[in-house]
Design a protein around this motif. Structure first.
Motif, PDB file in Angstrom:
ATOM      1  N   SER A  94      22.584  37.351  14.286  1.00 43.96           N
ATOM      2  CA  SER A  94      21.346  37.587  13.538  1.00 43.96           C
ATOM      3  C   SER A  94      20.678  38.869  14.014  1.00 43.96           C
ATOM      4  N   GLU A  95      20.888  39.223  15.281  1.00 39.85           N
ATOM      5  CA  GLU A  95      20.323  40.460  15.820  1.00 39.85           C
ATOM      6  C   GLU A  95      20.904  41.669  15.095  1.00 39.85           C
ATOM      7  N   GLU A  96      22.205  41.610  14.794  1.00 42.45           N
ATOM      8  CA  GLU A  96      22.854  42.710  14.079  1.00 42.45           C
ATOM      9  C   GLU A  96      22.256  42.855  12.676  1.00 42.45           C
ATOM     10  N   PHE A  97      22.053  41.707  12.019  1.00 42.96           N
ATOM     11  CA  PHE A  97      21.467  41.724  10.677  1.00 42.96           C
ATOM     12  C   PHE A  97      20.049  42.291  10.718  1.00 42.96           C
ATOM     13  N   GLU A  98      19.235  41.841  11.665  1.00 41.03           N
ATOM     14  CA  GLU A  98      17.846  42.284  11.762  1.00 41.03           C
ATOM     15  C   GLU A  98      17.745  43.764  12.084  1.00 41.03           C
ATOM     16  N   LYS A  99      18.668  44.240  12.914  1.00 41.43           N
ATOM     17  CA  LYS A  99      18.635  45.656  13.291  1.00 41.43           C
ATOM     18  C   LYS A  99      18.781  46.553  12.064  1.00 41.43           C
ATOM     19  N   LEU A 100      19.584  46.111  11.110  1.00 34.74           N
ATOM     20  CA  LEU A 100      19.844  46.923   9.928  1.00 34.74           C
ATOM     21  C   LEU A 100      18.805  46.726   8.822  1.00 34.74           C
ATOM     22  N   TRP A 101      18.288  45.502   8.685  1.00 40.67           N
ATOM     23  CA  TRP A 101      17.503  45.191   7.496  1.00 40.67           C
ATOM     24  C   TRP A 101      16.047  44.833   7.760  1.00 40.67           C
ATOM     25  N   LYS A 102      15.704  44.412   8.957  1.00 37.64           N
ATOM     26  CA  LYS A 102      14.335  43.971   9.217  1.00 37.64           C
ATOM     27  C   LYS A 102      13.365  45.159   9.189  1.00 37.64           C
ATOM     28  N   PRO A 103      12.272  45.042   8.421  1.00 38.94           N
ATOM     29  CA  PRO A 103      11.297  46.142   8.380  1.00 38.94           C
ATOM     30  C   PRO A 103      10.533  46.246   9.689  1.00 38.94           C
ATOM     31  N   PRO A 104       9.941  47.394   9.975  1.00 35.45           N
ATOM     32  CA  PRO A 104       9.136  47.523  11.183  1.00 35.45           C
ATOM     33  C   PRO A 104       7.874  46.673  11.075  1.00 35.45           C
ATOM     34  N   SER A 105       7.262  46.370  12.197  1.00 35.45           N
ATOM     35  CA  SER A 105       6.010  45.614  12.164  1.00 35.45           C
ATOM     36  C   SER A 105       4.931  46.433  11.460  1.00 35.45           C
ATOM     37  N   ASN A 106       4.198  45.797  10.555  1.00 31.65           N
ATOM     38  CA  ASN A 106       3.125  46.530   9.865  1.00 31.65           C
ATOM     39  C   ASN A 106       1.808  46.495  10.641  1.00 31.65           C
ATOM     40  N   ARG A 107       1.826  45.809  11.797  1.00 28.41           N
ATOM     41  CA  ARG A 107       0.661  45.716  12.690  1.00 28.41           C
ATOM     42  C   ARG A 107      -0.598  45.281  11.925  1.00 28.41           C
ATOM     43  N   ASP A 108      -0.407  44.416  10.958  1.00 25.10           N
ATOM     44  CA  ASP A 108      -1.511  43.844  10.171  1.00 25.10           C
ATOM     45  C   ASP A 108      -2.274  44.865   9.341  1.00 25.10           C
ATOM     46  N   PHE A 109      -1.630  46.000   9.041  1.00 27.55           N
ATOM     47  CA  PHE A 109      -2.268  46.960   8.129  1.00 27.55           C
ATOM     48  C   PHE A 109      -2.098  46.491   6.695  1.00 27.55           C
ATOM     49  N   VAL A 110      -3.194  46.477   5.958  1.00 29.58           N
ATOM     50  CA  VAL A 110      -3.178  46.072   4.550  1.00 29.58           C
ATOM     51  C   VAL A 110      -3.985  47.085   3.741  1.00 29.58           C
ATOM     52  N   PRO A 111      -3.761  47.150   2.421  1.00 26.80           N
ATOM     53  CA  PRO A 111      -4.541  48.087   1.598  1.00 26.80           C
ATOM     54  C   PRO A 111      -6.038  47.780   1.646  1.00 26.80           C
ATOM     55  N   CYS A 112      -6.841  48.812   1.768  1.00 27.45           N
ATOM     56  CA  CYS A 112      -8.304  48.665   1.681  1.00 27.45           C
ATOM     57  C   CYS A 112      -8.817  49.807   0.811  1.00 27.45           C
ATOM     58  N   VAL A 113      -8.834  49.581  -0.478  1.00 24.56           N
ATOM     59  CA  VAL A 113      -9.142  50.649  -1.430  1.00 24.56           C
ATOM     60  C   VAL A 113     -10.392  50.367  -2.262  1.00 24.56           C
ATOM     61  N   GLN A 114     -11.088  49.288  -1.942  1.00 20.76           N
ATOM     62  CA  GLN A 114     -12.297  48.983  -2.702  1.00 20.76           C
ATOM     63  C   GLN A 114     -13.396  49.991  -2.377  1.00 20.76           C
ATOM     64  N   PRO A 115     -14.172  50.395  -3.365  1.00 25.45           N
ATOM     65  CA  PRO A 115     -15.242  51.376  -3.111  1.00 25.45           C
ATOM     66  C   PRO A 115     -16.361  50.787  -2.257  1.00 25.45           C
ATOM     67  N   SER A 116     -17.154  51.670  -1.673  1.00 19.69           N
ATOM     68  CA  SER A 116     -18.276  51.242  -0.829  1.00 19.69           C
ATOM     69  C   SER A 116     -19.398  50.656  -1.682  1.00 19.69           C
TER      70      SER A 116
END
Length: 531
Positions: A94-116
């Motif tokens: 499974s490590e071999e599979f993850e090395k090729l296909w697993k995305p990097p950690s997004n560190r909990d970043f999400v879109p924030c595009v709502q106006p002020s």
């Protein structure tokens, strides 16, 4: 006696007849089974999309109607290789599979595009902004999103932009042919007023035709461009590319740009529908790589890159560059271009790169590209390493693709959709599409995007050619180390290169839409605290 003898002979023949009959039945059953097995494994239509049979034999001629038949021959296979061969890919761990296909950690970043909270809906506007978008699909998309922000800044009503019809591709598409026009207008209603056409009473009015300054900030538009409303009711932006600064703009303007680019500029419904089908058909092969193989005639001619080409091919590209008036640089040193990493990787170089990263030969690879220059002659090395090369032409019937085939922007939009949704995206060159796809994948959760270090790669590949280095663990470890931090993980957008000045300073910045962090991406923990 005679009758008894004949009866005995007949009874003796019965076992022989039974044996022959059984043998014939067995052969018939085996033949039927073999035919059924071939139909299921070689023609994947039933498992991919029900009633659609992809690239039937009688459609082969239709797919290859373009004059440059040698350039398209590699795309004209009747069907993709058998599905069963690739469905059975065995991963040792499974490590071999993850090395090729697993995305990097997004560190909990999400879109924030709502106006002020202080952001107001558009009031009475001062005039109309008419936009002539220029370039290919993604250059136009970025320019249009910028012009939405400019319309907000100068308090203008935006007229649906005109798409470029005079570029290298000679695409006659209108805005509504490529984008969902109704959604574009509706989704931005709280940001800018948008109309489909200039009012009749203003069609013959005096217009101020302006080439807005490249990478301009808020002050330029507020102080200089807004002054034009005193004398004109219509301002025409003659070009839209790179007319707004990447950085140092108000947060609400930056977020508006993201809302326009990543949401409002959705593709037309028929493009979205076929794009979604292409993604589903690719997924039937398992995890896949989308390779933006920028090895097309226009790219090579523009960049002056001739490595691996014949003398005749190099001369043809030089002639094209000299005859395109708006390509300003005519004399280019191809060796210097390549050594500096300014050339797109060749198909052969891409093959070496993907192999060194550890992708097995059974990896399904979607080729997001137009006509590959030189066709079979330049695709052979890549195909020998990765036989499962698939294009939109292979995944669709001629009838499905026919409405889009003559329009470069619409064909590029299909590739864009598959590239954004792929498990791994690899661009062979950092052009407009590569930057747009990378930014979109970052916006959607930092999906795995491997950006080749072309300068380092060609240095290593030249060593392979000189036989001072061989393919194997050593090369693989070197390439893996170089690209350890080039997988699409979260990071702030890069500013200008130190020491650069003037326009070169802005040109050296990372493009806004290539990496919308920090302007349009926030960590969830920070969002909770601020709210």
């Amino acid at each position: 006696m005679r009758r008894d003898k004949e009866g005995m002979q007949r009874r003796g023949m019965r076992p022989i007849r039974v044996i022959i009959l059984r043998w014939l039945v067995t052969c018939t059953v085996a033949t039927i089974s073999l035919v059924a097995l071939l139909v299921v494994n070689v023609w994947p239509s039933a498992s991919l999309s029900g009633s659609v049979t992809y690239n039937k034999l009688h459609e082969r001629h239709e797919i290859g109607f373009v004059s440059q038949r040698s350039e398209l021959r590699w795309m004209q296979e009747v069907v993709p290789p058998p599905l069963s061969k690739w469905h059975g890919t065995a991963w040792r761990t499974s490590e071999e599979f993850e090395k090729l296909w697993k995305p990097p950690s997004n560190r909990d970043f999400v879109p924030c595009v709502q106006p002020s909270l202080t952001y107001l809906s558009p009031g009475e506007t001062k005039g109309y902004l008419v936009v002539s978008a220029n370039g290919g699909l993604n250059q136009m998309r970025a320019g249009i999103a910028d012009m939405v922000a400019v319309a907000r800044i100068i308090n203008a009503t935006l007229v649906i932009p005109k798409l470029d019809k005079s570029s290298f591709w000679r695409d006659s598409s209108e805005f509504s042919d490529v984008f969902n026009e109704e959604y574009f207008i509706r989704s931005l209603a709280n940001d800018v007023k948008i109309v489909k056409k200039l009012p009749k009473h203003l069609t013959k009015a005096m217009k101020s035709v302006k080439y807005f300054k490249s990478w301009s900030g808020l002050e330029y538009y507020q102080d200089e461009i807004s002054q034009l409303w005193k004398d004109y009711k219509v301002i025409r932006a003659a070009k839209s590319d790179s007319r707004l600064a990447n950085n140092n703009l108000p947060a609400d303007i930056q977020r508006l740009r993201c809302r326009a680019f990543f949401d409002a500029l959705r593709f037309a419904p028929n493009i979205e529908a076929l794009g979604k089908s292409l993604v589903e058909r690719m997924r039937s092969y398992g995890p896949f790589v989308a390779l933006h193989l920028r090895y097309e005639k226009d790219m090579l001619a523009f960049s002056g890159c001739t490595h691996g080409l014949t003398f005749e091919e190099a001369n043809e590209l030089t002639a094209i560059r000299e005859n395109v008036s708006y390509w300003k640089v005519k004399n280019i040193d191809p060796l210097q271009q390549r050594a500096k990493g300014f050339c797109p990787l060749t198909p052969k170089e891409v093959g070496i790169f993907l192999s060194a990263l550890g992708y097995p030969s059974t990896t399904p690879i979607y080729i997001a590209a137009g006509e590959i220059y030189g066709g079979d002659s330049h695709m052979a090395d890549l195909r020998s390493r990765f036989p499962m090369l698939i294009t939109k032409e292979k995944l669709t019937s001629a009838k499905e693709l026919q409405p889009f085939r003559s329009y470069a922007a619409q064909m590029a939009a299909l590739d864009y959709i598959v590239s954004v949704e792929s498990d791994v995206f690899v661009p062979s060159y950092s052009g407009n599409m590569a930057r747009a796809v990378e930014g979109h994948r970052r916006f959607l959760g930092h999906r795995k995007t491997i950006t080749p270090d072309r300068k380092a790669l060609v240095h290593l590949i030249d060593k392979l050619d000189r036989r001072s280095l061989t393919e194997g663990n050593k090369l693989s470890n070197m390439i893996l180390e170089i690209h350890k931090k080039r997988q699409g993980s979260p990071r702030k957008r890069k500013g200008p290169i130190s020491g650069t000045k003037g326009m070169d300073r802005f040109r050296s910045e990372e493009a806004f839409y290539e990496n919308p962090l920090p302007d349009c991406l926030c960590q969830q923990e920070s969002m909770v605290k601020s709210s």
